[in-house]
Design a protein around this motif. Structure first.
Motif, PDB file in Angstrom:
ATOM      1  N   PRO A 102       0.814  -1.304  -0.231  1.00  0.00           N
ATOM      2  CA  PRO A 102       0.048  -0.063   0.030  1.00  0.00           C
ATOM      3  C   PRO A 102       1.020   1.303   0.051  1.00  0.00           C
ATOM      4  CG  PRO A 102      -0.084  -1.266   2.268  1.00  0.00           C
ATOM      5  CD  PRO A 102       0.636  -2.005   1.291  1.00  0.00           C
ATOM      6  N   VAL A 103       0.312   2.235  -0.687  1.00  0.00           N
ATOM      7  CA  VAL A 103       1.234   3.490  -0.726  1.00  0.00           C
ATOM      8  C   VAL A 103       0.058   4.680  -0.350  1.00  0.00           C
ATOM      9  CG1 VAL A 103       2.641   2.942  -2.541  1.00  0.00           C
ATOM     10  CG2 VAL A 103       0.590   3.818  -3.117  1.00  0.00           C
ATOM     11  N   LEU A 104       0.758   5.893   0.069  1.00  0.00           N
ATOM     12  CA  LEU A 104       0.118   6.970   0.386  1.00  0.00           C
ATOM     13  C   LEU A 104      -0.720   7.549  -1.240  1.00  0.00           C
ATOM     14  CD1 LEU A 104       2.711   8.929   2.361  1.00  0.00           C
ATOM     15  CD2 LEU A 104       0.249   8.021   3.275  1.00  0.00           C
ATOM     16  N   CYS A 105      -1.754   8.059  -1.016  1.00  0.00           N
ATOM     17  CA  CYS A 105      -2.422   8.350  -2.263  1.00  0.00           C
ATOM     18  C   CYS A 105      -1.964   9.273  -2.808  1.00  0.00           C
ATOM     19  CB  CYS A 105      -4.136   8.681  -1.851  1.00  0.00           C
ATOM     20  SG  CYS A 105      -4.877   7.581  -0.830  1.00  0.00           S
ATOM     21  N   ALA A 106      -2.310   9.467  -4.347  1.00  0.00           N
ATOM     22  CA  ALA A 106      -1.979  10.615  -5.007  1.00  0.00           C
ATOM     23  C   ALA A 106      -2.589  11.992  -4.496  1.00  0.00           C
ATOM     24  CB  ALA A 106      -2.300  10.303  -6.412  1.00  0.00           C
ATOM     25  N   GLY A 107      -1.874  12.869  -4.058  1.00  0.00           N
ATOM     26  CA  GLY A 107      -2.246  13.992  -3.598  1.00  0.00           C
ATOM     27  C   GLY A 107      -2.315  14.027  -2.157  1.00  0.00           C
ATOM     28  N   GLU A 134      -7.859  19.249 -11.645  1.00  0.00           N
ATOM     29  CA  GLU A 134      -7.263  19.253 -12.752  1.00  0.00           C
ATOM     30  C   GLU A 134      -6.039  18.374 -12.958  1.00  0.00           C
ATOM     31  OE1 GLU A 134      -6.036  21.602 -17.068  1.00  0.00           O
ATOM     32  OE2 GLU A 134      -6.632  22.714 -15.311  1.00  0.00           O
ATOM     33  N   SER A 135      -5.827  17.364 -13.966  1.00  0.00           N
ATOM     34  CA  SER A 135      -4.624  16.707 -13.652  1.00  0.00           C
ATOM     35  C   SER A 135      -3.311  17.289 -14.336  1.00  0.00           C
ATOM     36  CB  SER A 135      -4.804  15.161 -14.875  1.00  0.00           C
ATOM     37  OG  SER A 135      -3.578  14.991 -15.045  1.00  0.00           O
ATOM     38  N   LEU A 136      -2.260  17.103 -13.954  1.00  0.00           N
ATOM     39  CA  LEU A 136      -1.112  17.783 -14.413  1.00  0.00           C
ATOM     40  C   LEU A 136      -0.423  16.976 -15.516  1.00  0.00           C
ATOM     41  CD1 LEU A 136       0.118  18.634 -10.791  1.00  0.00           C
ATOM     42  CD2 LEU A 136      -1.107  19.997 -12.266  1.00  0.00           C
ATOM     43  N   LYS A 137       0.731  17.650 -16.212  1.00  0.00           N
ATOM     44  CA  LYS A 137       1.249  17.079 -17.209  1.00  0.00           C
ATOM     45  C   LYS A 137       2.637  17.424 -17.276  1.00  0.00           C
ATOM     46  CE  LYS A 137       1.079  15.964 -22.132  1.00  0.00           C
ATOM     47  NZ  LYS A 137       0.569  16.093 -23.247  1.00  0.00           N
ATOM     48  N   ILE A 138       3.479  16.552 -17.645  1.00  0.00           N
ATOM     49  CA  ILE A 138       5.196  16.790 -17.567  1.00  0.00           C
ATOM     50  C   ILE A 138       5.475  17.183 -19.048  1.00  0.00           C
ATOM     51  CG2 ILE A 138       7.310  15.981 -17.270  1.00  0.00           C
ATOM     52  CD1 ILE A 138       6.113  14.378 -14.962  1.00  0.00           C
ATOM     53  N   ILE A 151      -4.547  14.164  -9.181  1.00  0.00           N
ATOM     54  CA  ILE A 151      -5.625  14.986  -8.661  1.00  0.00           C
ATOM     55  C   ILE A 151      -5.162  16.397  -8.442  1.00  0.00           C
ATOM     56  CG2 ILE A 151      -6.667  13.296  -7.113  1.00  0.00           C
ATOM     57  CD1 ILE A 151      -5.502  15.371  -4.829  1.00  0.00           C
ATOM     58  N   GLY A 152      -3.929  16.796  -9.290  1.00  0.00           N
ATOM     59  CA  GLY A 152      -3.602  18.065  -9.462  1.00  0.00           C
ATOM     60  C   GLY A 152      -3.234  18.807  -8.027  1.00  0.00           C
ATOM     61  N   CYS A 153      -2.613  18.162  -7.265  1.00  0.00           N
ATOM     62  CA  CYS A 153      -2.329  18.868  -6.095  1.00  0.00           C
ATOM     63  C   CYS A 153      -1.024  19.749  -6.040  1.00  0.00           C
ATOM     64  CB  CYS A 153      -1.791  17.731  -4.931  1.00  0.00           C
ATOM     65  SG  CYS A 153      -0.346  16.989  -5.072  1.00  0.00           S
ATOM     66  N   SER A 154      -0.422  19.817  -7.118  1.00  0.00           N
ATOM     67  CA  SER A 154       0.765  20.593  -7.428  1.00  0.00           C
ATOM     68  C   SER A 154       2.108  20.379  -6.657  1.00  0.00           C
ATOM     69  CB  SER A 154       0.414  22.086  -7.276  1.00  0.00           C
ATOM     70  OG  SER A 154       0.688  22.513  -5.840  1.00  0.00           O
ATOM     71  N   MET A 155       2.258  19.358  -5.701  1.00  0.00           N
ATOM     72  CA  MET A 155       3.543  19.066  -5.051  1.00  0.00           C
ATOM     73  C   MET A 155       4.649  18.869  -6.099  1.00  0.00           C
ATOM     74  SD  MET A 155       2.455  16.967  -1.596  1.00  0.00           S
ATOM     75  CE  MET A 155       1.265  16.000  -1.816  1.00  0.00           C
ATOM     76  N   CYS A 156       4.248  18.010  -7.176  1.00  0.00           N
ATOM     77  CA  CYS A 156       5.469  17.751  -7.973  1.00  0.00           C
ATOM     78  C   CYS A 156       5.885  18.952  -8.781  1.00  0.00           C
ATOM     79  CB  CYS A 156       4.943  16.668  -9.219  1.00  0.00           C
ATOM     80  SG  CYS A 156       3.403  16.980  -9.905  1.00  0.00           S
ATOM     81  N   PRO A 167       1.453   7.691  -6.486  1.00  0.00           N
ATOM     82  CA  PRO A 167       1.219   6.716  -7.338  1.00  0.00           C
ATOM     83  C   PRO A 167       0.876   7.152  -8.773  1.00  0.00           C
ATOM     84  CG  PRO A 167      -0.337   7.032  -5.615  1.00  0.00           C
ATOM     85  CD  PRO A 167       0.702   7.954  -5.236  1.00  0.00           C
ATOM     86  N   ALA A 168       0.487   8.568  -9.028  1.00  0.00           N
ATOM     87  CA  ALA A 168       0.323   8.791 -10.241  1.00  0.00           C
ATOM     88  C   ALA A 168       1.511   9.365 -11.045  1.00  0.00           C
ATOM     89  CB  ALA A 168      -0.346  10.458 -10.202  1.00  0.00           C
ATOM     90  N   LEU A 169       2.603   9.316 -10.453  1.00  0.00           N
ATOM     91  CA  LEU A 169       3.597   9.483 -11.244  1.00  0.00           C
ATOM     92  C   LEU A 169       4.602   8.042 -11.733  1.00  0.00           C
ATOM     93  CD1 LEU A 169       5.396  12.273  -8.875  1.00  0.00           C
ATOM     94  CD2 LEU A 169       4.248  12.491 -11.306  1.00  0.00           C
TER      95      LEU A 169
END
Lengths: 299, 610
Positions: B358-363, B541-545, B585-590, B562-564
């Motif tokens: 198990p991992v911490l959720c996206a965002g 809104e989802s982010l993109k690289i 989820i577009g949290c902006s941490m990345c 987990p989104a990366l």
């Protein structure tokens, strides 16, 4: 396959990744079996599993069911919503008579992308559908997520797999559709019906799919990273220490930066680029050569 | 009355009364049917759904609320019992440790209105910090423990527990396990039987535990052990499945289902309780079989008692004291003991699975809190919650995790030892802080410990699936109640340095944590952001690289989001990174950790026609 004929109890193992709908699939089956007058036990584990971890649900039905879990090697059907999860649980399948059904959809976990050495591949099950389908008594693998997307909704992938499974269980199509309609939102009943029937039809001319996403990575030269730090130029501003993704750098007692964990260095050059005093240089050295100044090799 | 209780099985077995219930739902139903009036619990996997399901019954029938911790839950239930109504508390096995101070003396006092406690054990440690066996606790406290085998029995035993409680003046434990709690099977349900409240019992020699009273009550505890065992015998509560041969197996609880599955030909005695034992039935059983094995999950509670009684039985030499039982482990034990012949058959199909912990959720807002602690190279005392996942790769930011609320006390001890050169930080979630974080914070202030407390306030009890608590300001039935203000509460304890920061503001959070650890004394940083899953699923809104700008530095991958995922495209031997638009989820941490500024909201790409 039916609970009343050769097997006193029929065992179905539903597996996947947290959030994919494992519990929904197993609830559909459990309700259907119960409506047909079977005793049903459906067992799952909550908690940690839900955070993107592996999720499984045991469904056992028949005249009398004791154990809530399926004995190893006695699952009559393994239905997997994700490819690597099918590989995790395939040892639960009855090797002589079991039916294997899996989506070839891949969900690569964050753990698979941890190795920071050069030229690594994400860690994933190496078996392909071709390897597996020959070993099981009866096996089906298909890109259900892809097909569902074409039908108009990725979420209907599970219903396609239910359609495939319905061909090995003795329940009528109407009974299946009736129960499925109870578990999906009213506006997607139609698409789920289409998905279910697609699964049933597909079985008739089932093929072995190629695994998608297997791309050879472009390999770079094998190099090690050597960090040259010029103490006289370092004023201990701490920028590189904070920005190093692998936490390699530290300030020593004289407030000069040192590479405390050189093995963790991936050679990303962030420290070199960000140093306001040009006190850090990264040298990429061919694996066999040790002298940093002898080899200013750029990859 | 006892006979009535047993005879009082649900009157009609009409099909309409049969419904599929999880073990926990069945216990909740049993509590409601028994006419209980007051219920309390602290959430803990696998027990959480018990109280959640009780709260689905009408408010006029039953008072339900989350308690701050298991001890207050039991105290509240006990208070209701003093006041003459039927009461109930639920908890997981480790919750009994917290409630044990009340439990051990409650045993002497007994009940006025019936008092029942459901405890969910976790053999196999699916979601806990240990696998202690509550049956040992029941024996220790001298209270009976009923062990249902399946959901039907969970309902029946829960109802019966209330009657036994009143008849024998004792608290009764109903013990479930992860497997039973989360297995759904068909259950015949009954109707609720209202109970007329009793008058308050004014006997202080029973209700006030001073030494002279307690000595007298201890005799009661010992006397009732035999009386309850006799009651089990008289009502034939042990289930005896007569087999074809002369081999016998004594078992209890969910382990019984595996025994029936694997060796149906044996004589199987399923005990209703590991304490006290149904000694009469056991004697009759022993007389009819030649060889006897005890099959019990976890500790040898039944086996030890049988050996003390002088019976020649075996058990734990063939069956493990560790982990959850399964049909295989029971079969292996039976093969080792010679009860079954080894099975032959085709070998299972082997494959190469991948680890998927198990991992911490996206965002997840906990991610940035632990990134900040990694940034200052802190020594971190952790606690119980989703954030315990920050102990493993890639965050690896926690040094210790013991029990609920231990983080702050552990940090105080580390500071007072005077050996640690790194900043000492305790991390604790909002619900855990309310559970047992406040007394050690008082200790920290009182002993002038030089520590920082990072309060991870995600506005919910997240790990157990999103339960409210006193600081969410919402009751279990969804009503608004008084809300605890953490900053005011902490200030009132004498903490002088308190800051509240948005968890998603990574720069500010890092800077604040750094300042906090430089402060000499107790400092508290409240890292504040609601959980992305509960009570509402948060989606942006989802982010993109921008792949061509990505230098594959892996800064964002070290968030463990987990989104990366790795892209197939490489840069100098390392994978570039790609964002899964479904998971993001577009949290902006990345965005905040990317040194090349390559990450942007999806819409920016569309606007530029990229």
């Amino acid at each position: 396959m039916s609970a009343s004929k050769t097997h006193p109890v029929t065992n179905v193992l539903v597996v996947g990744v947290g959030g994919q709908g494992v519990i929904m699939v197993s609830k559909v089956l459990a309700l259907l079996c119960q409506r047909q007058g079977h005793e049903v036990k459906q067992s799952e584990v909550h908690g940690m599993a839900k955070r993107g971890g592996a999720v499984f649900s045991h469904i056992r039905f028949g005249k009398k069911v004791h154990s809530p879990t399926i004995p190893t090697g006695e699952a009559d059907i393994l239905i997997a919503l994700e490819w690597a999860e099918s590989m995790r649980w395939i040892n639960q399948l009855n090797p002589e008579t079991g039916t294997f059904i899996s989506d070839t959809h891949k969900i690569v976990p964050p753990f698979a992308c941890r190795n920071r050495s050069r030229n690594q591949k994400a860690v994933y099950s190496k078996e392909t559908p071709k390897d597996v389908l020959g070993k099981v008594a009866q096996g089906y693998a298909l890109d259900a997520v892809g097909v569902a997307a074409e039908l108009g909704n990725e979420r209907a992938a599970n219903t396609i797999l239910l359609g495939v499974m319905s061909t090995v269980l003795d329940f009528s199509v109407d009974d299946w559709l009736d129960v499925i309609a109870k578990f999906v939102p009213p506006k997607s009943i139609e698409i789920n019906k289409k998905a279910f029937l697609y699964g049933r039809e597909w079985v008739k001319e089932a093929t072995i799919p190629e695994m998608n996403g297997e791309v050879e990575i472009e390999k770079a030269a094998e190099l090690t990273n050597e960090l040259e730090i010029i103490p006289a130029w370092c004023k201990g501003c701490d920028i590189c220490v904070r920005m190093c993704p692998e936490h390699c750098l530290e300030l020593d007692a004289e407030q000069k930066v040192v590479n405390a964990r050189p093995d963790n260095c991936t050679g990303c050059r962030i420290c070199e680029w960000l140093c306001p005093d040009f006190a850090i240089k990264l040298h990429k050295v061919p694996v066999n050569e040790k002298q940093p100044d002898a080899a200013m090799v750029e990859a | 009355m006892s006979d009535a209780a047993v005879a009082e099985k649900p009157e009609s077995k009409k099909r309409s009364n049969i419904r599929p219930l999880m073990g926990n739902e069945a216990i909740a139903r049993g509590v409601w049917e028994a006419g209980a009036k007051v219920c309390a619990a602290y959430p803990g996997t696998p027990s959480t759904e018990i109280l959640e399901n009780i709260a689905r019954y009408p408010e006029q029938d039953i008072e339900v609320e989350w308690a701050s911790n298991e001890k207050t839950a039991l105290d509240i239930a006990m208070g209701a019992s003093f006041a003459g109504v039927r009461a109930f508390a639920a908890m997981k096995h480790v919750g009994v440790n917290v409630a044990s101070d009340t439990l051990m003396s409650q045993s002497y006092i007994g009940v006025n209105g019936a008092l029942v406690m459901a405890v969910a054990d976790d053999p196999g440690i699916h979601s806990s910090q240990n696998e202690q066996d509550t049956r040992m606790f029941a024996k220790f406290a001298g209270v009976p423990i009923l062990e249902p085998v399946d959901a039907q029995q969970a309902l029946d035993y829960t109802r019966l527990a209330f009657d036994i409680s009143e008849q024998f003046d004792t608290l009764v434990i109903v013990r479930t396990t992860t497997r039973l709690s989360h297995t759904r099977s068909a259950v015949v349900t009954g109707e609720r039987k209202e109970k007329k409240p009793k008058d308050f019992n004014d006997e202080i020699s029973k209700n006030v535990m001073i030494p002279s009273h307690a000595r007298l009550r201890h005799s009661h505890v010992i006397a009732r052990e035999k009386a309850i065992g006799d009651y089990f015998d008289e009502n034939n509560m042990a289930e005896w499945a007569k087999g074809s041969g002369k081999i016998g197996i004594i078992t209890a609880g969910p382990a019984s289902t595996y025994v029936h599955e694997v060796i149906p030909e044996a004589s199987i005695l399923t005990l209703p309780s590991s304490f006290p034992l149904t000694k009469g039935t056991i004697k009759k059983f022993m007389d009819e079989v030649d060889k006897v094995l005890v099959v019990e999950e976890l500790e040898p509670v039944i086996e030890d008692q049988l050996k003390i009684m002088g019976y020649d039985v075996a058990g734990k030499e063939f069956f493990s004291r560790e982990g959850e039982f399964s049909p295989e482990t029971v079969r292996q034990g039976l093969e080792k003991s010679g009860f079954l012949k080894p099975r032959t058959g085709k070998k299972p199909i082997a494959a190469s699975p991948i680890p998927r912990p198990p991992v911490l959720c996206a965002g997840c807002p906990h991610i940035s809190s632990y990134m900040a602690l990694n940034g200052i190279n802190a020594r971190v005392a952790g606690d119980i919650g989703c954030y315990t996942l920050a102990a493993i790769e890639p965050l690896k930011a926690i040094d210790t995790t013991v029990a609920m609320g231990s983080s702050i006390g552990n940090a105080v001890g580390m500071a007072r030892a005077g050996t640690e050169t790194r900043p000492i930080v305790a991390t604790i979630g909002d619900s855990t802080f309310i559970h047992s974080g406040i007394p050690p914070l008082i200790d920290a202030v009182y002993s002038k410990a030089n520590i920082t407390i990072l309060l991870l306030d995600n506005h919910i009890t997240a790990m157990t699936g999103g339960q409210d608590h006193a600081a969410t300001g919402i009751s279990i039935r969804g009503k608004h109640v008084e809300r605890i203000n953490f900053a005011e509460l902490i200030a009132s304890l004498g903490v002088k340095w308190i800051r509240e920061i948005d968890s998603y503001d990574m720069g500010k959070l890092y800077q604040t944590v750094r300042e906090a650890t430089l402060y000499k004394g107790v400092s508290v940083v409240i890292s504040n952001r609601p959980c992305v899953l509960d009570p509402t699923r948060i989606r942006g809104e989802s982010l993109k690289i921008k792949t061509e700008n990505c230098t594959a530095c892996q800064s964002c991958m070290n968030l463990g989001c987990p989104a990366l995922v790795w892209d197939d495209e490489m840069y100098d031997g390392q994978h570039k990174v790609r964002i899964d638009p479904v998971a993001c989820i577009g949290c902006s941490m990345c965005i905040q950790v990317c040194p090349t500024d390559s990450i942007r909201p999806m819409a920016d790409f569309a606007a530029k026609g990229n």
